[in-house]
Write a protein that holds these residues in place. Sequence first.
Motif, mmCIF file in Angstrom:
data_model
loop_
_atom_site.group_PDB
_atom_site.id
_atom_site.type_symbol
_atom_site.label_atom_id
_atom_site.label_comp_id
_atom_site.label_asym_id
_atom_site.label_seq_id
_atom_site.Cartn_x
_atom_site.Cartn_y
_atom_site.Cartn_z
ATOM 1 N N GLU A 197 0.833 -1.274 0.106
ATOM 2 C CA GLU A 197 0.091 -0.181 -0.255
ATOM 3 C C GLU A 197 0.860 1.199 0.209
ATOM 4 O OE1 GLU A 197 -3.378 1.641 -0.510
ATOM 5 O OE2 GLU A 197 -3.555 -0.519 0.075
ATOM 6 N N GLY A 198 0.632 2.231 -0.866
ATOM 7 C CA GLY A 198 1.156 3.621 -0.797
ATOM 8 C C GLY A 198 2.391 3.490 -1.881
ATOM 9 N N GLY A 199 2.477 2.262 -2.624
ATOM 10 C CA GLY A 199 3.346 2.373 -3.752
ATOM 11 C C GLY A 199 4.981 2.579 -3.249
ATOM 12 N N LEU A 200 5.790 2.879 -4.081
ATOM 13 C CA LEU A 200 7.247 2.953 -3.697
ATOM 14 C C LEU A 200 7.903 4.746 -4.007
ATOM 15 C CD1 LEU A 200 8.358 -0.129 -5.173
ATOM 16 C CD2 LEU A 200 7.946 0.282 -2.456
ATOM 17 N N THR A 201 8.835 4.981 -3.454
ATOM 18 C CA THR A 201 9.526 6.107 -3.978
ATOM 19 C C THR A 201 10.433 5.631 -5.057
ATOM 20 O OG1 THR A 201 11.276 5.961 -2.314
ATOM 21 C CG2 THR A 201 9.284 7.144 -1.538
ATOM 22 N N ALA A 202 11.042 6.732 -5.732
ATOM 23 C CA ALA A 202 12.037 6.589 -6.765
ATOM 24 C C ALA A 202 13.210 5.869 -6.107
ATOM 25 C CB ALA A 202 12.575 7.747 -7.521
ATOM 26 N N SER A 203 13.725 6.277 -5.256
ATOM 27 C CA SER A 203 14.775 5.584 -4.491
ATOM 28 C C SER A 203 14.565 4.205 -4.059
ATOM 29 C CB SER A 203 15.344 6.532 -3.322
ATOM 30 O OG SER A 203 14.432 7.166 -2.441
ATOM 31 N N GLU A 204 13.379 3.902 -3.676
ATOM 32 C CA GLU A 204 13.062 2.540 -3.234
ATOM 33 C C GLU A 204 13.106 1.918 -4.406
ATOM 34 O OE1 GLU A 204 10.099 3.513 0.627
ATOM 35 O OE2 GLU A 204 9.469 3.420 -1.314
ATOM 36 N N LEU A 205 12.623 2.216 -5.554
ATOM 37 C CA LEU A 205 12.775 1.605 -6.787
ATOM 38 C C LEU A 205 14.032 1.297 -7.064
ATOM 39 C CD1 LEU A 205 9.650 3.354 -8.712
ATOM 40 C CD2 LEU A 205 9.865 0.871 -8.101
ATOM 41 N N ALA A 206 14.842 2.265 -7.114
ATOM 42 C CA ALA A 206 16.333 2.204 -7.476
ATOM 43 C C ALA A 206 16.885 1.227 -6.810
ATOM 44 C CB ALA A 206 16.812 3.573 -7.522
ATOM 45 N N GLU A 207 16.706 1.083 -5.405
ATOM 46 C CA GLU A 207 17.365 0.229 -4.812
ATOM 47 C C GLU A 207 16.848 -1.276 -5.016
ATOM 48 O OE1 GLU A 207 16.712 -0.166 -0.287
ATOM 49 O OE2 GLU A 207 18.207 -1.784 -0.786
ATOM 50 N N SER A 208 15.696 -1.229 -4.961
ATOM 51 C CA SER A 208 15.135 -2.710 -5.138
ATOM 52 C C SER A 208 15.382 -3.408 -6.762
ATOM 53 C CB SER A 208 13.488 -2.633 -5.162
ATOM 54 O OG SER A 208 12.849 -3.717 -5.856
ATOM 55 N N LEU A 209 15.725 -2.415 -7.665
ATOM 56 C CA LEU A 209 15.877 -2.963 -8.852
ATOM 57 C C LEU A 209 17.439 -3.041 -9.220
ATOM 58 C CD1 LEU A 209 12.902 -1.589 -11.095
ATOM 59 C CD2 LEU A 209 13.065 -3.653 -10.207
ATOM 60 N N GLY A 210 17.998 -2.322 -8.291
ATOM 61 C CA GLY A 210 19.380 -2.247 -8.389
ATOM 62 C C GLY A 210 19.909 -1.111 -9.638
#
Lengths: 166, 166
Positions: free
Chosen positions: B40-53
Motif C-alpha cells: 500500500e502506498g506505492g514506492l519512492t523513486a529511490s526505493e525503486l532504484a534500490e529494489s531494482l539495483g
Amino acid sequence: MARDEQNLRAAVEQSAAVLTAAGFPRMPARVLMALLVADEGGLTASELAESLGVSAAAISGGVRYLRSLGIIHRMPQPGSRRERWEIFDDAWYTALAGKNSVYGSFADTAAQALDAIGDPASAGARRTREMVDFFRYIEGKMPELLADWEALRAERLANRDGRAGD
Amino acid sequence: MARDEQNLRAAVEQSAAVLTAAGFPRMPARVLMALLVADEGGLTASELAESLGVSAAAISGGVRYLRSLGIIHRMPQPGSRRERWEIFDDAWYTALAGKNSVYGSFADTAAQALDAIGDPASAGARRTREMVDFFRYIEGKMPELLADWEALRAERLANRDGRAGD
DNA sequence: CACAGTATTCACAAATTTGTGAAACGAGCG
DNA sequence: CGCTCGTTTCACAAATTTGTGAATACTGTG
C-alpha cells in the motif's frame, strides 16, 4: 482501377511502422506488409528486396523471423530455384492467438510473484491477484472471440457466393 | 506467510522479461512489475532504484514512460519531498484498451493500402481486406469483453462482501 | 559433373536503445 | 534565505539491434 504503386508503397511502409511502434521488429514488419498486399503466388526474395529497397540478406533475416512465427510459408516453384514466399491466410488470426499465450505466461509468472508476496490481504497481493485474474479471463475468452470471427467470416463468404459470385 | 523477498524479486524480473519479450521496453517493465507487487502506498523513486539495483536516472526514465501511458501516477506526500509512485488499479485494463487503438490505426493504414491496390478481386486485395475486417472486428468486440470483465469483477467483489469480508 | 542462378550465412559498420554519473533543479526546514 | 534531501535532466559510454557486402551453400540444367 489499377495499382497505385506509389500510394501502395507508402501505405505498406506506414502500416509496417505501426507494427514497429507496437514492438514488432522493423524488417519483418516491412516484409510482412509487402507479402500481405502481394498478388497471387506471393513474392520471391529478390522481388521483396527490390520492392523494399534492401539487401537480399535483410530479406533472408526478415523471412526467417516470420517463418519462425508460422505466419508465412515457402512455396517451392517446380522447375525453378526461385521460391516464392506467401503469407498464410490466417496469419493475423494466428498472431493474435499466439499473443494469447503471452498473456498466459505473463499471468503465470505474476502468479509466482503472488505466491512470494505471502499475505493475501496486502495491497500488492490484491493488485497482483486482480491482474492475474484479468489476463486469465482475457486468455479464456479469446478463443470464443476468434471462433465468432470465424463464424462471421464463413457467413459472409456464403452470402457472397449466394449473390452469384459478386 | 511472510514476503519471500528472494522469490518475489525473481518473479518480478521474470514477469518483466515476459513483457520485454513482447516488445515492452526493459526498464519500464521492471518498474511496472515492482510497483505492481508493492505494498500500500506505492514506492519512492529511490526505493525503486534500490529494489531494482539501478540508478535514480533509470527510474526517472522508466517512470516517465509509464506515466505517459497513463498506467501509474504520482502521490505527493504531504510534508515530504519523497513522492510515491503507484500503479493505477485499472492499469492492465487501460493498457489492453489502449492496444485496441493500435489495432484500429493498423487497420486504418492497411485500408489505405487496400485502396491503392485498386482491383478488389486480386489476391492482395482479398487478403488485405480480410485482415482489415479482422482487426476492425476485434477492435469492435473488445469493449464488450472488457465490460464483461468489469461485471464479473464487480460480482466477485459483491460476493466477497456478502461473505462478511472474507 | 561443372555451371548458373538463388538463397543463406557471416563479419562488420551504422544506428538505436539503454543505463550511468554528474550537474541542475525544486521543495521543505532550520 | 540559504541548506539539504530527493528528483529530473544531460552528455556520454555500453550494449543491442539492424542492415550491408562478400563469401558460402544449394539446386536444377546442360
